[in-house]
Design a protein around this motif. Sequence first.
Motif, PDB file in Angstrom:
ATOM      1  N   MET A 226      20.616  72.476  73.921  1.00 22.04           N
ATOM      2  CA  MET A 226      22.028  72.864  73.968  1.00 22.04           C
ATOM      3  C   MET A 226      22.206  74.309  74.423  1.00 22.04           C
ATOM      4  SD  MET A 226      24.950  71.773  71.308  1.00 22.04           S
ATOM      5  CE  MET A 226      24.585  70.111  71.888  1.00 22.04           C
ATOM      6  N   ARG A 227      23.195  74.530  75.330  1.00 26.82           N
ATOM      7  CA  ARG A 227      23.468  75.849  75.909  1.00 26.82           C
ATOM      8  C   ARG A 227      24.864  76.313  75.506  1.00 26.82           C
ATOM      9  NH1 ARG A 227      22.601  72.949  81.506  1.00 26.82           N
ATOM     10  NH2 ARG A 227      23.988  71.620  80.269  1.00 26.82           N
ATOM     11  N   TRP A 228      24.990  77.609  75.268  1.00 26.45           N
ATOM     12  CA  TRP A 228      26.284  78.146  74.844  1.00 26.45           C
ATOM     13  C   TRP A 228      27.357  77.970  75.910  1.00 26.45           C
ATOM     14  CZ3 TRP A 228      27.214  78.873  70.016  1.00 26.45           C
ATOM     15  CH2 TRP A 228      26.254  79.354  69.133  1.00 26.45           C
ATOM     16  N   VAL A 232      28.887  74.234  74.711  1.00 26.80           N
ATOM     17  CA  VAL A 232      29.631  74.530  73.479  1.00 26.80           C
ATOM     18  C   VAL A 232      30.988  75.121  73.824  1.00 26.80           C
ATOM     19  CG1 VAL A 232      29.638  75.801  71.301  1.00 26.80           C
ATOM     20  CG2 VAL A 232      27.473  74.932  72.233  1.00 26.80           C
ATOM     21  N   ASP A 233      32.044  74.504  73.324  1.00 21.97           N
ATOM     22  CA  ASP A 233      33.403  75.012  73.508  1.00 21.97           C
ATOM     23  C   ASP A 233      33.954  75.333  72.125  1.00 21.97           C
ATOM     24  OD1 ASP A 233      36.098  75.481  73.980  1.00 21.97           O
ATOM     25  OD2 ASP A 233      36.208  74.017  75.613  1.00 21.97           O
ATOM     26  N   ILE A 239      31.250  69.906  71.439  1.00 28.92           N
ATOM     27  CA  ILE A 239      29.975  70.155  72.100  1.00 28.92           C
ATOM     28  C   ILE A 239      29.725  69.027  73.091  1.00 28.92           C
ATOM     29  CG2 ILE A 239      28.855  71.486  70.275  1.00 28.92           C
ATOM     30  CD1 ILE A 239      27.488  68.889  69.372  1.00 28.92           C
ATOM     31  N   GLN A 240      29.020  69.350  74.155  1.00 34.16           N
ATOM     32  CA  GLN A 240      28.604  68.342  75.139  1.00 34.16           C
ATOM     33  C   GLN A 240      27.089  68.179  75.061  1.00 34.16           C
ATOM     34  OE1 GLN A 240      31.122  68.046  79.035  1.00 34.16           O
ATOM     35  NE2 GLN A 240      30.574  70.173  78.740  1.00 34.16           N
ATOM     36  N   VAL A 241      26.658  66.944  74.992  1.00 39.09           N
ATOM     37  CA  VAL A 241      25.222  66.657  75.032  1.00 39.09           C
ATOM     38  C   VAL A 241      24.890  66.324  76.479  1.00 39.09           C
ATOM     39  CG1 VAL A 241      23.366  65.233  74.125  1.00 39.09           C
ATOM     40  CG2 VAL A 241      25.336  65.784  72.676  1.00 39.09           C
ATOM     41  N   ARG A 299      20.533  79.691  75.051  1.00 45.19           N
ATOM     42  CA  ARG A 299      20.440  78.493  74.218  1.00 45.19           C
ATOM     43  C   ARG A 299      21.072  78.717  72.846  1.00 45.19           C
ATOM     44  NH1 ARG A 299      18.732  74.175  77.482  1.00 45.19           N
ATOM     45  NH2 ARG A 299      17.512  75.143  79.131  1.00 45.19           N
ATOM     46  N   VAL A 300      21.504  77.644  72.262  1.00 44.90           N
ATOM     47  CA  VAL A 300      22.080  77.707  70.929  1.00 44.90           C
ATOM     48  C   VAL A 300      20.988  77.942  69.887  1.00 44.90           C
ATOM     49  CG1 VAL A 300      23.301  76.373  69.155  1.00 44.90           C
ATOM     50  CG2 VAL A 300      24.053  76.274  71.533  1.00 44.90           C
TER      51      VAL A 300
END
Length: 389
Positions: A226-228, A232-233, A239-241, A299-300
């Motif tokens: 997962m990327r910020w 991620v909104d 979140i989008q996978v 990355r998260v």
Amino acid sequence: MGDPIKKITLKDGTTRYRFVVDIGHDANGKRKQLTVTKDTKTEAKNERARILHQRANGTLVPPSKMTVDELLNDWLKSATRDVEEGTAANYEDAVRPVRVHLGHKPLQEITEDDVESLIDWMLTSGRVRGGKAGTGLGLRSVQLTLGRLRSALHLAVRRQLVTRNVAEHVTIPRQARQEAKAKRAKRVPWTEQEVKVFLAECQGHRLHAAMLLLLLGLRPAEVCGMRWSEDVDLTAGTIQVETTRTMVRGKVVEKDPKSERGKRTLPLPAVVLGALRAAKAAQAKEKLAAGQGYTDSGRVVVDELGEAAKTDWLRRRVYKLMEAAGVRKVRPYDARHACLTWMATSGVPDVIVSAWAGHSDLSFTKRVYVHPDAEDLRAGADHMQKVLG
């Protein structure tokens, strides 16, 4: 035309009968011939007739010195032509026990007994890595190996290297299947109470958000990927996978999810949204403290110096948090099972549970990931009380 079967006399004076027959052409168009020698002329006649008949109807299997190992090389080359690197690595891992146990044998000489011997060896002492060497492999590993061997032998039949697939009807012993079933039954996801105890320990930890994402049903590889900026909104609370980050042959591989259904946008519970905001703020402080030593991977889930996390790195830290919380040790992947079970037993429609998991098969989600416990079944009893009371 003369008699195609010739009488020959060996050096010791023994009489034999020999014939030569065309059996096709090689890859370069060169004619291939087969020489056969028999003790009697009748045997030679019968064998020649059999060969000519099989040649005519396309079922002739010429003698070959190919070994099982060489067949596996050809099969892997064909089977991995258009698959991802991770899938190709899985195929190679699956056939490795076959190479060890049967690889040296001529392909045309292996029997069903040989395949059964392979299965027994794998179940009792075939482990090389991923545990104590020399112990038995799990049922899933044995099933995968048997399936890949069947596929390789199907290729051998199609290419007329063998007359039949000797692995076609080989099965794994019932006792091994029953033992594996019993082990799966013992693998129980966390209860809600265990989750609360664990999350109380994680509160304020730099990986609190990562733990919540796992408990939302994301795969460890999805959490690590997962990327910020892209996924991620924090404003919309979603979140989008879109990306997975996993290990293949000792190196990191980033790729799309397993299927198109695996790409999904999930709304976040407020507690997860808050934890993600806290994680982003904590990363900003770590970046400031580390200065030029910080790697801004975006990355998260990262280590203290900003490097993107690997699934094994995350797994080790999850286990440390479990130990600190004093909760039952389960696999990080079991959090996915727990999430989908809670959803399914709380009345969330099946189609939503499956979509949340990123599955296209509703029955698969329920069959593999949903594990009702005694308390869940109590709801059924309460409902029947209303009906019958």
